[in-house]
Design a protein around this motif. Structure first.
Motif, mmCIF file in Angstrom:
data_model
loop_
_atom_site.group_PDB
_atom_site.id
_atom_site.type_symbol
_atom_site.label_atom_id
_atom_site.label_comp_id
_atom_site.label_asym_id
_atom_site.label_seq_id
_atom_site.Cartn_x
_atom_site.Cartn_y
_atom_site.Cartn_z
ATOM 1 N N LYS A 1 0.661 -1.219 0.222
ATOM 2 C CA LYS A 1 -0.003 0.187 -0.071
ATOM 3 C C LYS A 1 0.999 0.710 0.368
ATOM 4 C CE LYS A 1 -3.687 -2.499 2.348
ATOM 5 N NZ LYS A 1 -4.315 -1.880 3.709
ATOM 6 N N ILE A 2 1.968 0.634 0.718
ATOM 7 C CA ILE A 2 3.189 2.447 0.917
ATOM 8 C C ILE A 2 4.129 2.834 -0.742
ATOM 9 C CG2 ILE A 2 4.969 2.356 1.373
ATOM 10 C CD1 ILE A 2 4.238 1.883 4.855
ATOM 11 N N GLU A 3 3.268 1.541 -1.371
ATOM 12 C CA GLU A 3 4.146 2.167 -2.720
ATOM 13 C C GLU A 3 3.708 2.292 -3.541
ATOM 14 O OE1 GLU A 3 5.233 -1.432 -4.581
ATOM 15 O OE2 GLU A 3 7.112 -2.325 -3.056
ATOM 16 N N LEU A 4 2.153 1.708 -3.436
ATOM 17 C CA LEU A 4 0.853 2.154 -4.264
ATOM 18 C C LEU A 4 1.013 4.110 -3.702
ATOM 19 C CD1 LEU A 4 -1.560 -0.409 -3.957
ATOM 20 C CD2 LEU A 4 -0.109 0.252 -6.400
ATOM 21 N N MET A 5 1.132 4.588 -2.273
ATOM 22 C CA MET A 5 0.631 6.006 -2.047
ATOM 23 C C MET A 5 2.204 6.763 -2.114
ATOM 24 S SD MET A 5 -0.968 4.811 1.422
ATOM 25 C CE MET A 5 0.039 7.002 2.173
ATOM 26 N N ARG A 6 3.343 5.904 -2.515
ATOM 27 C CA ARG A 6 4.604 6.903 -3.483
ATOM 28 C C ARG A 6 4.874 7.345 -4.584
ATOM 29 N NH1 ARG A 6 8.036 7.139 0.540
ATOM 30 N NH2 ARG A 6 8.928 5.825 2.392
ATOM 31 N N GLN A 7 3.585 6.485 -5.077
ATOM 32 C CA GLN A 7 3.561 6.379 -6.608
ATOM 33 C C GLN A 7 2.632 8.163 -7.033
ATOM 34 O OE1 GLN A 7 1.545 3.468 -8.987
ATOM 35 N NE2 GLN A 7 3.030 1.679 -7.969
ATOM 36 N N ALA A 8 1.615 7.953 -5.969
ATOM 37 C CA ALA A 8 0.480 9.184 -6.050
ATOM 38 C C ALA A 8 1.225 10.218 -5.585
ATOM 39 C CB ALA A 8 -0.422 8.690 -4.924
ATOM 40 N N HIS A 9 1.806 10.106 -4.458
ATOM 41 C CA HIS A 9 3.047 11.576 -3.732
ATOM 42 C C HIS A 9 4.057 11.704 -5.403
ATOM 43 C CE1 HIS A 9 5.285 14.196 -2.152
ATOM 44 N NE2 HIS A 9 6.638 12.877 -2.161
ATOM 45 N N GLU A 10 4.787 11.107 -6.236
ATOM 46 C CA GLU A 10 5.393 11.283 -7.108
ATOM 47 C C GLU A 10 4.346 12.429 -8.059
ATOM 48 O OE1 GLU A 10 8.650 11.458 -6.605
ATOM 49 O OE2 GLU A 10 9.065 10.465 -5.007
ATOM 50 N N ALA A 11 2.938 11.507 -8.542
ATOM 51 C CA ALA A 11 2.980 12.040 -9.577
ATOM 52 C C ALA A 11 2.700 13.011 -9.523
ATOM 53 C CB ALA A 11 1.779 11.247 -10.161
ATOM 54 N N LEU A 12 1.488 13.769 -7.801
ATOM 55 C CA LEU A 12 0.442 15.158 -7.320
ATOM 56 C C LEU A 12 1.793 16.170 -7.613
ATOM 57 C CD1 LEU A 12 -0.583 13.150 -3.907
ATOM 58 C CD2 LEU A 12 -2.139 14.799 -6.375
ATOM 59 N N LYS A 13 3.964 15.538 -6.893
ATOM 60 C CA LYS A 13 4.062 16.427 -6.886
ATOM 61 C C LYS A 13 4.661 17.138 -7.845
ATOM 62 C CE LYS A 13 8.419 14.315 -5.533
ATOM 63 N NZ LYS A 13 9.665 14.513 -4.853
ATOM 64 N N THR A 14 4.518 16.225 -9.131
ATOM 65 C CA THR A 14 5.150 17.123 -10.139
ATOM 66 C C THR A 14 3.844 17.063 -11.171
ATOM 67 O OG1 THR A 14 4.934 14.928 -10.831
ATOM 68 C CG2 THR A 14 7.424 15.485 -9.800
ATOM 69 N N SER A 15 3.069 17.390 -10.621
ATOM 70 C CA SER A 15 1.654 17.744 -11.756
ATOM 71 C C SER A 15 1.733 19.092 -12.086
ATOM 72 C CB SER A 15 0.514 16.748 -10.946
ATOM 73 O OG SER A 15 0.297 17.935 -9.985
ATOM 74 N N HIS A 16 2.707 19.891 -10.978
ATOM 75 C CA HIS A 16 2.255 21.676 -11.358
ATOM 76 C C HIS A 16 3.255 22.361 -10.579
ATOM 77 C CE1 HIS A 16 0.808 25.762 -11.502
ATOM 78 N NE2 HIS A 16 -0.563 25.183 -12.434
ATOM 79 N N PRO A 17 4.409 23.366 -11.313
ATOM 80 C CA PRO A 17 4.687 24.031 -10.572
ATOM 81 C C PRO A 17 4.654 24.595 -9.473
ATOM 82 C CG PRO A 17 4.282 24.850 -12.540
ATOM 83 C CD PRO A 17 3.662 23.662 -13.011
ATOM 84 N N LEU A 18 3.200 24.371 -8.984
ATOM 85 C CA LEU A 18 2.734 25.759 -7.975
ATOM 86 C C LEU A 18 2.182 24.594 -7.049
ATOM 87 C CD1 LEU A 18 1.459 28.217 -9.505
ATOM 88 C CD2 LEU A 18 3.448 28.313 -8.193
ATOM 89 N N ILE A 19 2.598 24.042 -6.678
ATOM 90 C CA ILE A 19 2.472 22.248 -6.280
ATOM 91 C C ILE A 19 3.255 22.093 -4.528
ATOM 92 C CG2 ILE A 19 1.310 19.762 -5.038
ATOM 93 C CD1 ILE A 19 -0.445 21.429 -7.204
#
Length: 462
Positions: A120-138
């Protein structure tokens, strides 16, 4: 779970002071909640709740008691204490319980109890990485995975005996974008009556990027104007508008006591002829589905509005007695600590024939509500108030600049009547619905649709 002989004793004790119906609801629930903030695991919780609720009816009068102490003598005494609220006397019941048979429409491929937190933590890290790189203002990300498994036993003095196991999984992803003093959030929260297979099959990165895109877009948006406009509401969770503004008013909890604007309107034209609205608790693996409701009745597909005509209500057992209408498999509760009440499952407006592009092109000046937020409603009047999380102006038949701070204000009855285009792209979104029987998972769905005029609360650009 309890044995039939003990259940019979409890039901007899519940009826010894004059009730005409008694029911027990036994629950054994395990919750698991993992949370990650900024890529770091900051929450790892699990717990088990086991208890019993005892309900006694006398006509439409109801008494409810619950306990987590499952000793036989205590359960019987709890039932007797609840029974003392009623007057009269009843003879002893001799029950031959009838095991309810139902089709399990919701296959579970990977039970959460068998899954390792490391995966589950692996899957959460996937989401985190995509979130933080989705827009420069995040600047901030949050990810969570919630699972629960609920075993229930429902038995009553009519001889019903029903058991089921329910499994739910949801992933919540949010991002906060910052631009100077402005902060905006974006959110995605897919969920299902399913196990870990929901997450394994999901495009987690795409869901996360969408949350980040919303935050990054809206942080730079100007403020929405106020006034009355045509509004195009996007599919999926846009259905929360119908859920709140109309759906609660169609529950017997409100209708049965005359506290709904829809009371006494069966067979009447209450909406545009383009509108057909349905609540369906049988959709396989849907977030709001159940095999049986929390009164032991199989769920069903209930047509509420057909071509604009009010066809039915959502009815639980008490509502059935009060309204002299059959129950609809809509009795739901959060846990054994709540008495059941009529509630929605998967509520949606059925598809029409228009396209999103046609709706936009046919709107000279208006609002495009791409992503809806939460809201509130007065069921007695159908007055509602809803936030729009992501909104755009429509100018000259085209989607224009994003705007923030937009709020939909109006009456559910009027909004239904002003729907003049319904799309061909039905989709569903997931949410939690709070009411008198607690907080419950529900699907809200619709195709894209247009309301010819709605009041927008906003302000001119700053």
């Amino acid at each position: 779970m309890l044995q039939p002989a003990l259940v019979e004793k409890i039901l007899n004790a519940a009826l010894e002071s004059g009730g005409d119906f008694a029911e027990i609801f036994v629950e054994d629930r395990t919750d698991r909640d993992l949370g990650m903030l900024g890529g770091v695991v900051e929450r790892a919780l699990s717990g088990r709740d086991y208890g019993i609720g005892i309900r006694i009816l006398q006509g439409v009068f109801s008494v409810y008691a619950y306990t987590s102490d499952l000793r036989e003598e205590y359960l019987i005494e709890t039932a007797r204490k609840a029974a003392r609220a009623l007057k009269g006397s009843s003879g002893d019941l001799v029950l031959n319980f009838n095991q309810i048979q139902f089709e399990d429409r919701h296959p579970i491929l990977q039970r959460p109890s068998a899954a390792q937190n490391s995966r589950k933590i692996e899957l959460m890290r996937q989401a985190h990485e995509a979130l933080k790189t989705s827009h420069p203002l995040i600047e901030q990300t949050s990810v969570g995975i919630l699972n629960w498994e609920q075993k229930v036993l429902i038995a009553n003095s009519d001889g019903l005996w029903a058991e089921d196991t329910r499994t739910y999984t949801r992933m919540r992803m949010s991002a906060i974008a910052v631009d100077g003093t402005q902060r905006q959030s974006g959110f995605r929260g897919p969920g299902a009556y399913a196990g870990l297979e929901l997450l394994e099959q999901m495009d987690i990165a795409a869901e996360a990027r969408e949350a980040g895109r919303i935050a990054g877009t809206m942080v730079k948006a100007g403020y929405a104007p106020s006034g009355q406009f045509p509004v195009v509401i996007e599919n999926g969770f846009g259905g929360v508008l119908f859920h709140e503004a109309c759906g609660h008013g169609l529950e017997s909890t409100a209708v049965g006591i005359g506290a709904s604007v829809f009371a006494g309107k069966l067979g009447q034209q209450i909406a545009s002829p383009l509108v057909t609205a349905i609540d369906d608790g049988t959709i396989p693996n849907a977030w709001g589905s159940l095999n049986i409701d929390d009164e032991g009745m199989p769920t069903q597909r209930n047509v509420l509005i057909e071509n604009g005509i009010l066809k039915g209500y959502l009815i639980d057992k008490v509502g059935s007695r009060r309204m002299n209408m059959p129950p609809t498999g809509s009795g739901r509760r959060q846990s054994y600590k709540f008495a059941p009440a009529s509630r929605m499952n998967n509520t949606f407006i059925a598809e029409g024939s228009s396209t999103r592009e046609e709706m936009i092109a046919n709107t000279e000046y208006g609002i495009y509500a791409k992503s809806m937020g939460g809201g509130s409603v007065n069921t007695a009047t159908s007055d509602f108030n809803f936030a729009i999380n992501e909104a755009y102006m429509i100018r000259n038949g085209q989607i224009a600049e994003p705007v923030k701070g937009a709020t939909l204000i109006g009456k559910g009855l009027e909004a239904l009547q002003h729907i003049d285009m319904v799309g061909n792209n039905l989709d569903h979104g997931q949410g939690m619905c709070g009411s008198i029987s607690g907080s419950l998972p529900v699907n809200c769905g619709q195709p894209t649709l247009r309301v010819s005029k709605m009041t927008i609360g906003g302000r001119k650009g700053e």
